[in-house]
Design an enzyme around this catalytic site. Structure first.
Site, PDB file in Angstrom:
ATOM      1  CG  ASN A   3      11.315  -3.012  14.572  1.00 45.15           C
ATOM      2  OD1 ASN A   3      10.148  -3.266  14.874  1.00 45.15           O
ATOM      3  ND2 ASN A   3      12.263  -3.920  14.599  1.00 45.15           N
TER       4      ASN A   3
ATOM      5  CG  ASN B 252       5.874  -6.815  14.575  1.00 50.75           C
ATOM      6  OD1 ASN B 252       7.035  -6.455  14.413  1.00 50.75           O
ATOM      7  ND2 ASN B 252       4.853  -5.979  14.496  1.00 50.75           N
TER       8      ASN B 252
ATOM      9  N   GLY C 236      12.095  -5.351   9.641  1.00 55.19           N
ATOM     10  CA  GLY C 236      11.348  -5.306  10.907  1.00 55.19           C
ATOM     11  C   GLY C 236      10.529  -4.052  11.172  1.00 55.19           C
TER      12      GLY C 236
ATOM     13  CG  ASP D 125       1.800  -1.469  -8.072  1.00 57.43           C
ATOM     14  OD1 ASP D 125       2.752  -0.684  -8.013  1.00 57.43           O
ATOM     15  OD2 ASP D 125       1.900  -2.655  -8.458  1.00 57.43           O
TER      16      ASP D 125
ATOM     17  CD  GLU E 121       3.476   2.328 -10.773  1.00 59.60           C
ATOM     18  OE1 GLU E 121       4.699   2.327 -10.680  1.00 59.60           O
ATOM     19  OE2 GLU E 121       2.804   1.274 -10.705  1.00 59.60           O
TER      20      GLU E 121
HETATM   21 CA   LIG Z   1       8.791  -5.085  13.985  1.00 63.07          CA
END
Ligand SMILES: [Ca+2]
Ligand SMILES: [Ca+2]
Length: 618
Positions: free
Chosen positions: A131, A136, A157, A332, A361
């Site tokens: 983080n 944010n 975070g 994906d 994948e």
């Molecule tokens: Ca953050």
């Protein structure tokens, strides 16, 4: 230009009063190889379908209005002499849309450079890594407005700023490439999966294909991450999801047309069986459910056979490559997508970016099934054009090699047998090989937290063919089984948050076992980076005997001998069987231990449960 600026401000005033109009792709570039572009215009009111463009540098070739009149699809051709700037589209009701063509980034030569077997890919789940910006972590205007590190299913975070701050740590241990789980907006509330309410912290519930999720950072921050990585000689792979979107995706909240999604009378989940594509006896309904069934109820399945939907995804993927300067794509849920679409998007990407890498994948359990989804040598009903797959069969083989006793088809024999089937791939060196990822148990737990097995498995990963990929925390022995679910293998990197009591980015704070693993990882990864035999050399393998596997990697006059002893006891290895690869060499240098050159004797003594690598010297 003055009158254009006037027009632009005039337009903004008009639409704040009447309707909000958005266009996708949000902007484009002059000088792309493909001059054609399809603009998807969306408004909060019906759009007048009579549209003209006022500049001859753009020609409208066709206009399509689907049953939802909030949408208009405008096909345009951009002339080679088009200038950068805003272009004005005028609609029959006098409304106006400005569309910007930008200048392509040409400032540095290492854009879109592709990822190769000389790279080492490090998979990061950005929310769980570091983080770098506390401001944010959470936003009250998003549907999931909480960040809570005490809840394993909530967002924690982590962000782009955190990743940027750790690039040097990763470079130091030999990482060349980052693959991050999807970066784009996931504005979804928590959703129930099994017994638990999950956040879209992993990024696979995309709701807007043109904005980076603001909890990770901004589009500019992402661009900067790629730029800084490139300056450090590193690369960035983005994770793409073609198959589905989040149920709050902007095109699902206001659906352009019914056929945009694969729709069923009542909920239909996919059957997850890749066999339906290659099975000569497959039924139509099984195949239809595999392609059109939904992954889970909150992830609507895109109908990629719909040309408008296909173009939306293809153009977004090109847009992202250009906008952020990406070097490759990991795709994906590859095996759940319309097959023709898959080939079409790969061709479009390759046309613009010939060096770009993409691997899919295609989670399969057999080599033929994996090879089916890549460029292969198989006579099948459909020929895929994907460069490489995420190599699940080799993943199983390596884990069994270090975990199972040796047998006719067991233990290390699995690696030998799996590689012997490489004749099915056109270029197995383009497969992404791995020990674990965010969807599997962490491999240190699978191998019973045994450091010797860790070194054997990592040794195999870093020396077998393909592009090796590790999962964040492998270098510090992060562990866990998926119990009760994925969140258990997606824990925060210790030290990624300033409040953490221990910082494992600092090697001084590692335990002795962790430091041993960290040093082994860094030594081997940095060695392989510049080793031509390991990265572009030829492989020769010998049938494993008595639990010992020997293979050679050669490039011109350089030869490396790799020896894996899977036995619980020290073993003697007679060398005469390997004469065809050892002829002309008189000494060997044990790369991972003393680095001393020793005259080649008739046998090596190999420690129990060990990976060994010798440079042969003339
Ligand atoms: Ca953050
Ligand atoms: Ca699908």
């Amino acid at each position: 230009m003055k009158h254009l600026i006037f027009f632009l401000s005039f337009t903004i005033v008009q639409f704040t009063i009447h309707a909000q109009m958005n266009v996708y792709p949000t902007h484009w570039w002059v000088g792309m190889k493909n001059p054609s572009l399809q603009l998807m215009v969306h408004s909060t009111k019906d759009i007048n379908k009579n549209v003209i463009v006022t500049d001859p540098a753009i020609t409208i070739t066709s206009v399509h209005q689907p049953e939802n009149k909030h949408y208009l699809f405008i096909d345009i051709v951009i002339k080679p002499n088009a200038q950068t700037g805003n272009y004005t589209f005028q609609f029959g009701d006098k409304s106006i849309l400005q569309y910007e063509l930008k200048k392509r980034e040409t400032g540095h030569s290492n854009l879109h450079q592709g990822v190769h077997s000389s790279d080492l890919v490090y998979l990061i789940m950005p929310d769980r890594f570091s983080n770098g910006n506390k401001s944010n972590d959470a936003f009250s205007d998003l549907k999931d407005s909480i960040s809570d590190r005490n809840n394993p299913y909530a967002r924690h975070g982590g962000d782009i700023a955190g990743i940027v701050s750790k690039l040097d740590n990763l470079k130091k241990i030999g990482v060349t490439t980052l693959w991050m789980t999807p970066m784009m907006e996931n504005d979804m509330p928590r959703m129930q999966e099994g017994k638990y309410w999950m956040s879209g912290y992993h990024g696979y519930w995309i709701t807007n294909h043109y904005n980076v999720d603001k909890r990770l950072g901004s589009n500019d921050e992402y661009k900067n991450l790629v730029k800084v990585a490139h300056q450090k000689g590193m690369k960035i792979i983005q994770d793409a999801v073609y198959n589905h979107v989040g149920v709050y995706h902007n095109t699902v909240v206001d659906l352009p047309m019914k056929s945009w999604l694969n729709q069923w009378d009542s909920y239909q989940g996919a059957n997850h069986r890749e066999e339906v594509f290659m099975d000569p006896y497959a039924s139509n309904i099984d195949k239809k459910i595999m392609i059109g069934g939904w992954f889970v109820p909150h992830l609507p399945d895109l109908n990629l056979a719909n040309p408008y939907c296909a173009k939306f995804i293809i153009q977004n993927t090109i847009w992202s490559t250009e906008e952020f300067g990406l070097d490759g794509w990991r795709v994906d849920t590859y095996k759940y997508c319309d097959e023709k679409f898959l080939n079409e998007i790969n061709i479009a990407l390759e046309k613009e970016y010939p060096q770009l890498t993409f691997f899919g994948e295609a989670w399969t359990n057999s080599v033929p099934a994996s090879a089916y989804f890549a460029r292969n040598n198989i006579k099948a009903s459909f020929n895929h054009n994907l460069h490489g797959v995420i190599d699940f069969p080799l993943n199983n083989a390596i884990l069994e090699a270090v975990n199972q006793p040796f047998g006719w088809t067991e233990g290390i024999m699995k690696v030998y047998m799996t590689l012997s089937q490489d004749f099915l791939y056109q270029d197995p060196n383009k497969n992404c090989i791995f020990l674990d990822n965010h969807d599997t148990n962490r491999f240190f737990s699978i191998i019973g937290e045994d450091l010797s097995k860790y070194k054997m498995a990592l040794g195999l990963l870093f020396t077998l063919r393909g592009i090796p990929q590790v999962y964040y925390g492998t270098e510090i022995l992060m562990k866990n089984f998926k119990d009760p679910n994925d969140a258990a293998v997606r824990k925060d990197y210790p030290g990624g948050w300033v409040s953490d009591s221990i910082n494992k980015f600092d090697s001084k704070q590692l335990s002795s076992n962790e430091l041993d693993a960290y040093n082994f990882f860094g030594k081997l990864a940095n060695y392989r980076k510049t080793s031509l035999p390991l990265t572009i050399g030829k492989t020769k393998q010998f049938i494993p005997q008595n639990g010992i596997y020997v293979y050679f990697k050669t490039y011109k006059d350089q030869t490396l001998m790799c020896v894996v002893n899977t036995n619980n006891d020290q073993s003697e290895l007679q060398l005469d069987r390997f004469i065809e690869s050892m002829k002309g060499f008189s000494k060997s240098m044990d790369v991972l231990n003393d680095n001393k050159k020793e005259p080649l004797a008739k046998k090596f003594v190999i420690s129990a449960k060990s990976f060994n690598m010798y440079e042969l010297v003339k």
